[in-house]
Design a protein around this motif. Structure first.
Motif, short mmCIF file in Angstrom:
data_model
loop_
_atom_site.label_atom_id
_atom_site.label_comp_id
_atom_site.label_asym_id
_atom_site.label_seq_id
_atom_site.Cartn_x
_atom_site.Cartn_y
_atom_site.Cartn_z
N PRO A 201 0.80 -1.23 0.00
CA PRO A 201 0.00 0.00 0.00
C PRO A 201 0.83 1.28 0.00
O PRO A 201 0.42 2.28 -0.59
CB PRO A 201 -0.84 -0.12 1.28
N LEU A 202 2.00 1.26 0.63
CA LEU A 202 2.82 2.47 0.64
C LEU A 202 3.40 2.75 -0.74
O LEU A 202 3.50 3.91 -1.17
CB LEU A 202 3.95 2.35 1.67
N PHE A 203 3.78 1.70 -1.45
CA PHE A 203 4.23 1.87 -2.83
C PHE A 203 3.11 2.46 -3.67
O PHE A 203 3.32 3.41 -4.43
CB PHE A 203 4.67 0.54 -3.43
N LEU A 204 1.92 1.88 -3.57
CA LEU A 204 0.80 2.33 -4.39
C LEU A 204 0.47 3.80 -4.16
O LEU A 204 0.17 4.54 -5.09
CB LEU A 204 -0.43 1.47 -4.10
N MET A 205 0.57 4.23 -2.90
CA MET A 205 0.23 5.62 -2.59
C MET A 205 1.30 6.59 -3.08
O MET A 205 0.99 7.63 -3.67
CB MET A 205 -0.01 5.76 -1.08
N LEU A 206 2.57 6.25 -2.87
CA LEU A 206 3.63 7.14 -3.34
C LEU A 206 3.64 7.19 -4.86
O LEU A 206 3.82 8.26 -5.46
CB LEU A 206 4.99 6.67 -2.81
N HIS A 207 3.43 6.06 -5.50
CA HIS A 207 3.37 6.01 -6.96
C HIS A 207 2.27 6.93 -7.48
O HIS A 207 2.49 7.71 -8.43
CB HIS A 207 3.10 4.56 -7.40
N ARG A 208 1.11 6.88 -6.87
CA ARG A 208 0.00 7.70 -7.34
C ARG A 208 0.26 9.18 -7.13
O ARG A 208 -0.05 10.02 -8.00
CB ARG A 208 -1.28 7.28 -6.60
N LEU A 209 0.84 9.56 -6.00
CA LEU A 209 1.09 10.97 -5.72
C LEU A 209 2.18 11.54 -6.63
O LEU A 209 2.09 12.68 -7.09
CB LEU A 209 1.48 11.16 -4.25
N ILE A 210 3.20 10.75 -6.91
CA ILE A 210 4.23 11.20 -7.85
C ILE A 210 3.65 11.33 -9.25
O ILE A 210 3.92 12.30 -9.97
CB ILE A 210 5.43 10.23 -7.83
N LEU A 211 2.84 10.36 -9.65
CA LEU A 211 2.21 10.42 -10.97
C LEU A 211 1.34 11.67 -11.09
O LEU A 211 1.37 12.36 -12.12
CB LEU A 211 1.37 9.16 -11.20
N SER A 212 0.57 11.98 -10.07
CA SER A 212 -0.28 13.17 -10.11
C SER A 212 0.56 14.43 -10.27
O SER A 212 0.16 15.36 -10.99
CB SER A 212 -1.11 13.27 -8.82
N GLU A 213 1.70 14.46 -9.62
CA GLU A 213 2.59 15.61 -9.74
C GLU A 213 3.13 15.74 -11.16
O GLU A 213 3.12 16.82 -11.76
CB GLU A 213 3.74 15.49 -8.75
N ILE A 214 3.61 14.64 -11.73
CA ILE A 214 4.19 14.69 -13.08
C ILE A 214 3.13 15.10 -14.10
O ILE A 214 3.42 15.82 -15.06
CB ILE A 214 4.81 13.34 -13.45
N ILE A 242 -5.24 4.73 -8.13
CA ILE A 242 -3.95 4.09 -8.00
C ILE A 242 -3.76 3.09 -9.13
O ILE A 242 -4.70 2.78 -9.87
CB ILE A 242 -3.81 3.37 -6.63
N SER A 243 -2.55 2.57 -9.29
CA SER A 243 -2.24 1.66 -10.39
C SER A 243 -3.04 0.36 -10.27
O SER A 243 -2.94 -0.37 -9.28
CB SER A 243 -0.74 1.34 -10.36
N LYS A 244 -3.83 0.09 -11.31
CA LYS A 244 -4.62 -1.14 -11.32
C LYS A 244 -3.74 -2.37 -11.45
O LYS A 244 -3.96 -3.39 -10.78
CB LYS A 244 -5.63 -1.09 -12.47
N SER A 245 -2.72 -2.29 -12.31
CA SER A 245 -1.86 -3.45 -12.54
C SER A 245 -1.00 -3.77 -11.31
O SER A 245 -0.84 -4.95 -10.96
CB SER A 245 -0.96 -3.20 -13.76
N ALA A 246 -0.48 -2.74 -10.66
CA ALA A 246 0.35 -2.97 -9.48
C ALA A 246 -0.48 -3.55 -8.34
O ALA A 246 -0.03 -4.45 -7.61
CB ALA A 246 1.04 -1.68 -9.04
N ARG A 247 -1.69 -3.05 -8.19
CA ARG A 247 -2.55 -3.57 -7.13
C ARG A 247 -2.94 -5.02 -7.40
O ARG A 247 -2.93 -5.86 -6.49
CB ARG A 247 -3.81 -2.70 -7.01
N ALA A 248 -3.27 -5.32 -8.64
CA ALA A 248 -3.64 -6.68 -8.99
C ALA A 248 -2.47 -7.63 -8.79
O ALA A 248 -2.64 -8.77 -8.31
CB ALA A 248 -4.12 -6.74 -10.44
N GLY A 284 -10.87 2.65 -1.73
CA GLY A 284 -9.60 1.93 -1.83
C GLY A 284 -8.87 2.19 -3.13
O GLY A 284 -7.87 1.52 -3.43
N LYS A 285 -9.31 3.19 -3.90
CA LYS A 285 -8.74 3.44 -5.22
C LYS A 285 -8.01 4.79 -5.32
O LYS A 285 -7.25 5.00 -6.24
CB LYS A 285 -9.83 3.39 -6.29
N ARG A 286 -8.27 5.67 -4.37
CA ARG A 286 -7.68 7.01 -4.43
C ARG A 286 -6.91 7.31 -3.15
O ARG A 286 -7.23 6.80 -2.09
CB ARG A 286 -8.76 8.07 -4.67
#
Length: 354
Positions: A201-214, A242-248, A284-286
């Protein structure tokens, strides 16, 4: 490292000595690392970023716009592969500066090319396009990142490559600095994810926040054409998800654990708990970032700036008292009006960076 001996992450500020971050290897709680990375970029104004962050963002977007058209087609001359590899290394350096305090570079070996990524160690996916793992050579331990930039003589689109690069850099960040003590290892289902997967979950959250920034870095060229960064990884991370593939993949990795492996790990806790500064929403998606995380950080930085300015004023008063404040043109007080570069930066544009 013993469970009760985790180091406290040093206080960060985008100015003075505080912006020169140094972290010890595998010494910090993974959630502290998440919070630490986020406070340095999340919804910050231009004046609240390091000058090197601003330069990195601009250099990244300029390179992306300039080089994007060269990708997505056939690689006609293999000798030109070096120029594409240079692009990936350049973008790595800019992302490292903006999101990871330039901490990854000294400890990461980056390899990009065609078919440079090995097989999926968990046998979940038939083919993977990136991998990040610990390695050692000549008594030096480091993190290896391998990225496929094409296949069968055809280059992938630059958007996809950079999305994969950012993904692997997050893995590297946690591999380098997250603690691996017995207590932390038992709790990976709630933090960094199981071994050889790493999509907790920590990876998924940091990934999403960095993606939003970029995505905010999207710019239009002279002809009004959008750079495309605002749609980066749109298929995998639509909207604010968040990333669907990473979560799956994480879910499959957990299901693949043996009963003995599963028994050794802590039970999964809800990543939606409001006690966390950064959490997932009820769907659980955002990702939800508690406003106090940024507010407390900015208030502390403002206080530090005020204290620094006050100390500088006291120092100047003392110099004048001792007769050291006059310069050759007789303008002994000329320096007070302009202030330091840090103070000018702090009073910069109120607009959001992107």
């Amino acid at each position: 490292m013993a469970a009760d001996k985790h180091l406290t992450i040093p206080k960060y500020a985008p100015f003075g000595d505080r912006m020169n971050v140094e972290l010890y290897m595998n010494a910090y709680k993974a959630r502290d690392l998440l919070n630490y990375a986020v406070i340095a970029f999340y919804k910050r104004r231009n004046g609240d970023l390091r000058p090197t962050q601003l330069a990195a963002y601009k250099d990244f977007t300029n390179r992306f716009v300039k080089r994007r058209p060269a990708y997505g087609g056939e690689l006609k001359e293999w000798a030109s592969l070096v120029s594409f590899q240079d692009d990936i290394k350049f973008c790595f350096d800019q992302l490292d500066e903006f999101f990871f305090f330039r901490l990854l570079g000294p400890h990461v070996e980056l390899k990009s090319g065609f078919h440079v990524v090995g097989e999926d160690p968990l046998k979940i996916d038939e083919r993977i396009e990136g991998e990040t793992f610990r390695s050692k050579a000549r008594n030096r331990s480091y993190i290896q990142i391998n990225i496929n930039i094409g296949a069968k003589g055809t280059l992938y689109k630059l958007d996809a490559i950079l999305g994969q690069l950012m993904h692997e850099m997050i893995h590297a960040y946690f591999l380098l600095f997250a603690c691996g003590c017995a207590s932390c290892s038992r709790d990976v289902l709630n933090t960094v994810g199981v071994e050889d997967d790493g999509h907790g979950p920590l990876f998924l959250m940091l990934h999403r926040l960095i993606l939003s920034e970029i995505r905010k870095w999207a710019v239009n060229d002279k002809d009004g054409n959008n750079s495309g960064l605002d749609a980066l990884l749109a298929d995998d991370c639509p909207g604010e998800c968040i990333s669907k593939s990473a979560r799956a993949r994480a879910e499959k990795a957990i299901k693949g654990l043996s009963p003995n492996q599963r028994w050794r790990l802590n039970q999964i806790r809800s990543p939606k708990s409001e006690r966390y500064l950064i959490r997932l929403d009820d769907s659980g998606k955002r990702v939800v970032v508690r406003p106090s995380l940024k507010q407390r950080q900015i208030e502390w930085e403002d206080s530090l700036r005020d204290n620094t300015k006050r100390d500088r004023e006291f120092s100047e008063d003392e110099r004048v008292r001792r007769g050291e404040g006059c310069n050759s043109d007789g303008d002994g007080e000329g320096g007070e009006e302009s202030g330091s570069g840090e103070e000018q930066q702090a009073g910069g544009s109120e607009d959001e960076l992107r």
